[in-house]
Design a protein around this motif. Structure first.
Motif, short mmCIF file in Angstrom:
data_model
loop_
_atom_site.label_atom_id
_atom_site.label_comp_id
_atom_site.label_asym_id
_atom_site.label_seq_id
_atom_site.Cartn_x
_atom_site.Cartn_y
_atom_site.Cartn_z
N GLY A 164 31.97 -36.61 23.25
CA GLY A 164 32.12 -37.94 22.68
C GLY A 164 32.10 -38.02 21.16
N PHE A 165 32.30 -36.90 20.49
CA PHE A 165 32.37 -36.88 19.03
C PHE A 165 33.85 -36.94 18.64
N ASP A 166 34.43 -38.10 18.80
CA ASP A 166 35.88 -38.25 18.64
C ASP A 166 36.36 -37.96 17.21
N GLY A 167 35.57 -38.34 16.21
CA GLY A 167 35.98 -38.08 14.83
C GLY A 167 36.08 -36.59 14.55
N GLU A 205 21.45 -32.14 27.26
CA GLU A 205 21.10 -30.80 26.80
C GLU A 205 22.33 -30.07 26.26
N LEU A 206 23.44 -30.16 26.96
CA LEU A 206 24.68 -29.51 26.50
C LEU A 206 25.16 -30.13 25.20
N ARG A 207 25.03 -31.43 25.07
CA ARG A 207 25.42 -32.13 23.84
C ARG A 207 24.55 -31.63 22.67
N ARG A 208 23.24 -31.50 22.89
CA ARG A 208 22.33 -31.00 21.87
C ARG A 208 22.73 -29.57 21.46
N ALA A 251 33.92 -31.07 20.98
CA ALA A 251 33.54 -32.37 20.40
C ALA A 251 34.09 -33.51 21.25
N GLY A 252 35.31 -33.36 21.73
CA GLY A 252 35.90 -34.40 22.58
C GLY A 252 35.14 -34.58 23.88
N VAL A 253 34.70 -33.50 24.48
CA VAL A 253 33.95 -33.56 25.74
C VAL A 253 32.66 -34.34 25.55
#
Length: 118
Positions: free
Chosen positions: A72-75, A20-23, A68-70
């Protein structure tokens, strides 16, 4: 009485919450990108990269980099971090942030395309 087999475990609850937080991050990143575009337009119109413009861009890049790092969106995290580093050096007038802004936008658009498919 509730069947305990239907109650999520602590690990499952954590995963549900993180999803949910990622969304929500993906949703918020669209607003952040709109803000960055508006600031970049000011830069393109010739406004000096100083004061509020510089601070707002750096603050938004910093927030995107960390969140983004948290999730998993490393790019995105790396692109935002490079932009932030460039902006933090602007006190001495070093570097043109426009290619870094374009790179960050490309990373965001790639994430949104994947999110819209998922």
């Amino acid at each position: 009485m509730n069947d305990l087999s239907e109650t999520p475990t602590a690990g499952e609850s954590f995963q549900i919450r993180m999803a949910e937080l990622r969304r929500r991050f993906v949703d918020r990143s669209r607003r952040d990108a709109d803000h960055v575009r508006a600031l970049a337009e000011r830069l393109a119109r010739g406004e000096p990269l100083a004061g509020d413009l510089l601070r707002d861009l750096a603050r938004t890049a910093h927030g995107l980099s960390g969140a983004a790092g948290v999730f998993g969106f490393d790019g995105i995290s790396e692109a935002a971090h490079r932009l932030e580093r460039c902006l933090r050096r602007q006190d001495g007038g070093v570097g043109d942030p426009r290619p870094l802004l374009a790179a960050l936008e490309a990373e965001l658009e790639a994430m949104w395309a994947r999110a819209d498919v998922a």
